[in-house]
Scaffold this motif. Structure first.
Motif, PDB file in Angstrom:
ATOM      1  N   GLY A   1      -4.608  13.499   8.459  1.00 34.00           N
ATOM      2  CA  GLY A   1      -3.413  12.666   7.715  1.00 34.00           C
ATOM      3  C   GLY A   1      -2.272  13.704   7.807  1.00 34.00           C
ATOM      4  N   ARG A   2      -2.411  14.933   7.418  1.00 39.99           N
ATOM      5  CA  ARG A   2      -1.275  16.114   7.376  1.00 39.99           C
ATOM      6  C   ARG A   2      -0.911  16.139   8.917  1.00 39.99           C
ATOM      7  NH1 ARG A   2      -1.331  15.893   2.673  1.00 39.99           N
ATOM      8  NH2 ARG A   2       0.756  15.059   3.582  1.00 39.99           N
ATOM      9  N   TRP A   3      -1.721  16.301   9.747  1.00 41.77           N
ATOM     10  CA  TRP A   3      -1.480  16.348  11.274  1.00 41.77           C
ATOM     11  C   TRP A   3      -0.436  15.189  11.637  1.00 41.77           C
ATOM     12  CZ3 TRP A   3      -2.747  14.144  15.909  1.00 41.77           C
ATOM     13  CH2 TRP A   3      -2.522  14.904  17.120  1.00 41.77           C
ATOM     14  N   VAL A   4      -0.806  14.022  11.051  1.00 40.56           N
ATOM     15  CA  VAL A   4      -0.031  12.795  11.616  1.00 40.56           C
ATOM     16  C   VAL A   4       1.328  12.997  10.980  1.00 40.56           C
ATOM     17  CG1 VAL A   4       0.235  10.409  11.270  1.00 40.56           C
ATOM     18  CG2 VAL A   4      -1.962  11.252  11.993  1.00 40.56           C
ATOM     19  N   GLU A   5       1.209  13.415   9.626  1.00 41.72           N
ATOM     20  CA  GLU A   5       2.788  13.345   9.076  1.00 41.72           C
ATOM     21  C   GLU A   5       3.439  14.401   9.563  1.00 41.72           C
ATOM     22  OE1 GLU A   5       3.767  13.316   4.442  1.00 41.72           O
ATOM     23  OE2 GLU A   5       3.077  15.161   4.979  1.00 41.72           O
TER      24      GLU A   5
ATOM     25  N   ILE B   1      -4.835  33.615  25.350  1.00 38.86           N
ATOM     26  CA  ILE B   1      -5.948  32.333  25.998  1.00 38.86           C
ATOM     27  C   ILE B   1      -5.481  31.516  25.059  1.00 38.86           C
ATOM     28  CG2 ILE B   1      -8.187  31.859  26.067  1.00 38.86           C
ATOM     29  CD1 ILE B   1      -7.340  33.693  28.325  1.00 38.86           C
ATOM     30  N   LYS B   2      -5.368  30.202  25.656  1.00 40.29           N
ATOM     31  CA  LYS B   2      -4.797  28.854  24.860  1.00 40.29           C
ATOM     32  C   LYS B   2      -5.803  28.446  23.883  1.00 40.29           C
ATOM     33  CE  LYS B   2      -1.399  27.104  27.866  1.00 40.29           C
ATOM     34  NZ  LYS B   2      -1.551  27.279  29.380  1.00 40.29           N
ATOM     35  N   LEU B   3      -5.417  28.190  22.746  1.00 39.25           N
ATOM     36  CA  LEU B   3      -6.452  27.818  21.607  1.00 39.25           C
ATOM     37  C   LEU B   3      -6.253  26.016  21.754  1.00 39.25           C
ATOM     38  CD1 LEU B   3      -8.310  27.533  18.976  1.00 39.25           C
ATOM     39  CD2 LEU B   3      -5.980  27.921  17.930  1.00 39.25           C
ATOM     40  N   LEU B   4      -7.512  25.454  21.877  1.00 37.22           N
ATOM     41  CA  LEU B   4      -7.649  24.200  22.082  1.00 37.22           C
ATOM     42  C   LEU B   4      -8.088  23.454  20.445  1.00 37.22           C
ATOM     43  CD1 LEU B   4      -8.577  23.208  25.461  1.00 37.22           C
ATOM     44  CD2 LEU B   4      -6.347  23.874  24.865  1.00 37.22           C
ATOM     45  N   ALA B   5      -7.339  22.770  19.768  1.00 34.75           N
ATOM     46  CA  ALA B   5      -8.198  22.346  18.446  1.00 34.75           C
ATOM     47  C   ALA B   5      -8.274  20.944  18.224  1.00 34.75           C
ATOM     48  CB  ALA B   5      -7.485  23.233  17.325  1.00 34.75           C
ATOM     49  N   HIS B   6      -9.203  20.582  17.247  1.00 37.53           N
ATOM     50  CA  HIS B   6      -9.465  19.002  16.963  1.00 37.53           C
ATOM     51  C   HIS B   6      -8.479  18.814  15.806  1.00 37.53           C
ATOM     52  CE1 HIS B   6     -11.422  15.206  15.705  1.00 37.53           C
ATOM     53  NE2 HIS B   6     -11.594  15.122  16.843  1.00 37.53           N
ATOM     54  N   PRO B   7      -7.775  17.633  15.332  1.00 42.25           N
ATOM     55  CA  PRO B   7      -6.960  17.542  14.436  1.00 42.25           C
ATOM     56  C   PRO B   7      -7.817  17.235  13.227  1.00 42.25           C
ATOM     57  CG  PRO B   7      -6.885  15.477  15.635  1.00 42.25           C
ATOM     58  CD  PRO B   7      -7.539  16.525  16.416  1.00 42.25           C
ATOM     59  N   GLU B   8      -9.107  17.402  12.998  1.00 38.68           N
ATOM     60  CA  GLU B   8      -9.949  17.581  11.781  1.00 38.68           C
ATOM     61  C   GLU B   8      -9.757  18.773  11.329  1.00 38.68           C
ATOM     62  OE1 GLU B   8     -13.675  15.833  12.318  1.00 38.68           O
ATOM     63  OE2 GLU B   8     -12.810  13.997  12.973  1.00 38.68           O
ATOM     64  N   CYS B   9      -9.277  19.761  11.980  1.00 38.90           N
ATOM     65  CA  CYS B   9      -9.125  21.129  11.519  1.00 38.90           C
ATOM     66  C   CYS B   9      -8.002  21.410  10.313  1.00 38.90           C
ATOM     67  CB  CYS B   9      -8.723  22.034  12.677  1.00 38.90           C
ATOM     68  SG  CYS B   9      -9.928  22.376  13.856  1.00 38.90           S
ATOM     69  N   GLN B  10      -7.782  22.322   9.611  1.00 38.06           N
ATOM     70  CA  GLN B  10      -6.858  22.468   8.609  1.00 38.06           C
ATOM     71  C   GLN B  10      -5.673  22.661   9.381  1.00 38.06           C
ATOM     72  OE1 GLN B  10      -8.020  24.538   5.121  1.00 38.06           O
ATOM     73  NE2 GLN B  10      -9.716  25.112   6.004  1.00 38.06           N
ATOM     74  N   GLU B  11      -4.436  22.354   8.505  1.00 42.13           N
ATOM     75  CA  GLU B  11      -3.221  22.440   9.213  1.00 42.13           C
ATOM     76  C   GLU B  11      -2.772  23.959   9.761  1.00 42.13           C
ATOM     77  OE1 GLU B  11      -0.076  21.074   6.796  1.00 42.13           O
ATOM     78  OE2 GLU B  11       1.628  21.454   8.236  1.00 42.13           O
ATOM     79  N   VAL B  12      -3.306  24.768   8.906  1.00 42.81           N
ATOM     80  CA  VAL B  12      -3.181  26.312   9.278  1.00 42.81           C
ATOM     81  C   VAL B  12      -3.780  26.676  10.614  1.00 42.81           C
ATOM     82  CG1 VAL B  12      -5.174  27.235   7.802  1.00 42.81           C
ATOM     83  CG2 VAL B  12      -3.264  28.497   8.089  1.00 42.81           C
ATOM     84  N   ILE B  13      -4.871  25.849  10.952  1.00 43.03           N
ATOM     85  CA  ILE B  13      -5.382  26.250  12.191  1.00 43.03           C
ATOM     86  C   ILE B  13      -4.628  25.169  13.280  1.00 43.03           C
ATOM     87  CG2 ILE B  13      -7.604  25.894  13.576  1.00 43.03           C
ATOM     88  CD1 ILE B  13      -7.790  27.529  10.954  1.00 43.03           C
ATOM     89  N   THR B  14      -4.334  23.954  13.031  1.00 45.03           N
ATOM     90  CA  THR B  14      -3.584  23.418  14.152  1.00 45.03           C
ATOM     91  C   THR B  14      -2.235  23.928  14.434  1.00 45.03           C
ATOM     92  OG1 THR B  14      -3.225  21.826  12.531  1.00 45.03           O
ATOM     93  CG2 THR B  14      -4.911  20.967  13.912  1.00 45.03           C
ATOM     94  N   SER B  15      -1.794  24.518  13.528  1.00 38.14           N
ATOM     95  CA  SER B  15      -0.315  24.976  13.948  1.00 38.14           C
ATOM     96  C   SER B  15      -0.507  26.384  14.513  1.00 38.14           C
ATOM     97  CB  SER B  15       0.370  25.459  12.422  1.00 38.14           C
ATOM     98  OG  SER B  15      -0.365  26.411  11.889  1.00 38.14           O
ATOM     99  N   GLN B  16      -1.698  26.905  14.726  1.00 35.94           N
ATOM    100  CA  GLN B  16      -1.908  28.044  15.862  1.00 35.94           C
ATOM    101  C   GLN B  16      -2.430  27.484  17.166  1.00 35.94           C
ATOM    102  OE1 GLN B  16      -2.037  31.419  15.180  1.00 35.94           O
ATOM    103  NE2 GLN B  16      -1.000  31.249  13.207  1.00 35.94           N
ATOM    104  N   ALA B  17      -2.543  26.093  17.254  1.00 32.08           N
ATOM    105  CA  ALA B  17      -3.004  25.524  18.475  1.00 32.08           C
ATOM    106  C   ALA B  17      -2.035  25.498  19.738  1.00 32.08           C
ATOM    107  CB  ALA B  17      -4.101  24.501  18.105  1.00 32.08           C
ATOM    108  N   ASP B  18      -2.464  25.515  20.931  1.00 38.30           N
ATOM    109  CA  ASP B  18      -1.482  25.311  21.734  1.00 38.30           C
ATOM    110  C   ASP B  18      -1.794  23.551  22.253  1.00 38.30           C
ATOM    111  OD1 ASP B  18      -0.519  28.104  23.077  1.00 38.30           O
ATOM    112  OD2 ASP B  18      -2.659  28.226  22.600  1.00 38.30           O
ATOM    113  N   PHE B  19      -2.983  23.222  21.779  1.00 39.33           N
ATOM    114  CA  PHE B  19      -3.101  21.783  21.961  1.00 39.33           C
ATOM    115  C   PHE B  19      -3.770  21.271  20.919  1.00 39.33           C
ATOM    116  CE2 PHE B  19      -5.786  18.310  23.621  1.00 39.33           C
ATOM    117  CZ  PHE B  19      -4.974  17.381  24.012  1.00 39.33           C
ATOM    118  N   VAL B  20      -3.594  20.392  20.470  1.00 38.38           N
ATOM    119  CA  VAL B  20      -4.515  19.543  19.438  1.00 38.38           C
ATOM    120  C   VAL B  20      -4.760  18.321  19.871  1.00 38.38           C
ATOM    121  CG1 VAL B  20      -4.596  18.763  16.974  1.00 38.38           C
ATOM    122  CG2 VAL B  20      -3.125  20.775  17.671  1.00 38.38           C
ATOM    123  N   GLY B  21      -5.895  17.687  19.860  1.00 40.41           N
ATOM    124  CA  GLY B  21      -6.373  16.371  20.474  1.00 40.41           C
ATOM    125  C   GLY B  21      -7.859  15.875  19.913  1.00 40.41           C
ATOM    126  N   SER B  22      -8.008  15.021  20.348  1.00 39.81           N
ATOM    127  CA  SER B  22      -9.802  14.457  20.154  1.00 39.81           C
ATOM    128  C   SER B  22     -10.571  15.278  21.046  1.00 39.81           C
ATOM    129  CB  SER B  22      -9.653  12.853  20.602  1.00 39.81           C
ATOM    130  OG  SER B  22      -9.711  12.667  21.930  1.00 39.81           O
TER     131      SER B  22
END
Ligand code: 13P
Ligand code: SF4
Length: 307
Positions: free
Chosen positions: A151-155, A191-212
């Motif tokens: 939800g946070r990631w969507v917002e 090295i690029k960080l790829l993260a799932h959006p179920e991770c906390q915002e503090v993690i997704t904000s560090q990622a180079d790509f966020v996706g399913s």
């Protein structure tokens, strides 16, 4: 294993069954699966199949969704104990309280929710279409459940919408800490960080790509990079290592394992098809209401899924 795989493939043919497998399943299940993918792809495949039996190698809410989409088919879950901790964080009563607290606001549920919860929500979403779905409502405010991180990631991606989130989360993704990420990044510079959006915002904000899960796998497929840091369930990393032996994958931490997803074994799948267990049923009235919530999502996602 080869013998068991052959037996399952023969049973599948004899019984006109299709096997759908989520990317978090034990990787050997791919040997017998007709379709492997993320939650959106699998629900799309469930809605289109002509098979008589759908065996869902995944968790309970996924099989339930397939049953809602195909009420006249037999839907099987190989291990009846394969639940989803996040889906179980909100029941109908908790949903009613949440809606009561914030009245007259459209309600979006993540597909990781029960049929009862879906039946009382306006529209459903998955991790690969969440932004698109919330945006489609053109509402100033939206209630989003159960996953507060998604939800946070969507917002963050929608300038004109306030997303009011329920306090649910996936214990596997939520457990990734910023220290975990910074340590792995320090050991693997550039090295690029790829993260799932179920991770906390503090993690997704560090990622180079966020996706399913599929989004992450497609990112790797289309990238010329030779090494990646992955922040999602280990099943994705197992498949990436199998499919791209020339590339290197560093998982944020080794225990990113959804135990429920791993409950389904090849032997369970054989038993399930052979005995036609465990059959998933959904109350007709709930199913019809939940179907509207899922179909609205599928309609919007018809022309490509990704956010
Ligand atoms: P996706 O399949 O949308 O990537 O979601 C991951 C998940 O947690 C499934 O339970
Ligand atoms: Fe549920 Fe998380 Fe497991 Fe997915 S990974 S099934 S969200 S507990």
């Amino acid at each position: 294993m080869k013998e068991l795989v052959d037996k399952i493939i023969k049973l599948k043919k004899d019984k006109n069954a299709v096997i759908l497998a989520h990317c978090y399943q034990n990787a050997e299940i791919d040997e017998v699966a007709d379709f492997v993918g993320d939650s959106l792809y699998l629900s799309q495949m469930a809605s289109k199949t002509n098979a008589k039996i759908i065996l869902f190698a995944g968790v309970y809410f996924m099989a339930q969704t397939a049953k809602i989409l195909c009420p006249d088919k037999k839907v099987l879950l190989p291990n009846i104990n394969a639940g989803c901790e996040m889906a179980d964080m909100i029941n109908l009563e908790q949903l009613k309280d949440f809606k009561h607290k914030y009245p007259n606001i459209p309600t979006v549920c993540y597909i990781n929710s029960t049929a009862e919860v879906k039946s009382e929500c306006d529209i459903c979403c998955t991790s690969s279409n969440a932004i698109k779905i919330v945006d489609s409502l053109k509402s100033e405010k939206v209630l989003f459940l159960p996953d507060k991180n998604l939800g946070r990631w969507v917002e963050k991606h929608l300038a004109n919408t306030t997303v009011i989130t329920y306090d649910g989360y996936c214990p596997i993704h939520h457990n990734i800490t910023i220290e975990d990420v910074l340590n792995v990044k320090r050991a693997n510079p550039n090295i690029k960080l790829l993260a799932h959006p179920e991770c906390q915002e503090v993690i997704t904000s560090q990622a180079d790509f966020v996706g399913s899960t599929t989004g992450i796998m497609n990112f790797v497929k289309n990238s010329s990079d030779k090494k990646f840091i992955i922040a999602t369930e280990k099943g994705v990393v197992d498949r990436l290592r199998r499919d791209y032996p020339q590339k290197e994958f560093v998982i944020i931490k080794e225990n990113l394992v959804c135990r429920s997803m791993k409950l389904n074994s090849l032997q369970d799948i054989y038993n399930s098809l052979n005995n036609e267990t465990y059959e998933i049923e959904v109350n007709r009235e709930i199913s019809q209401k939940a179907l509207k919530c899922i179909e609205r999502m599928l309609d919007i996602s018809k022309n490509g899924a990704a956010n």
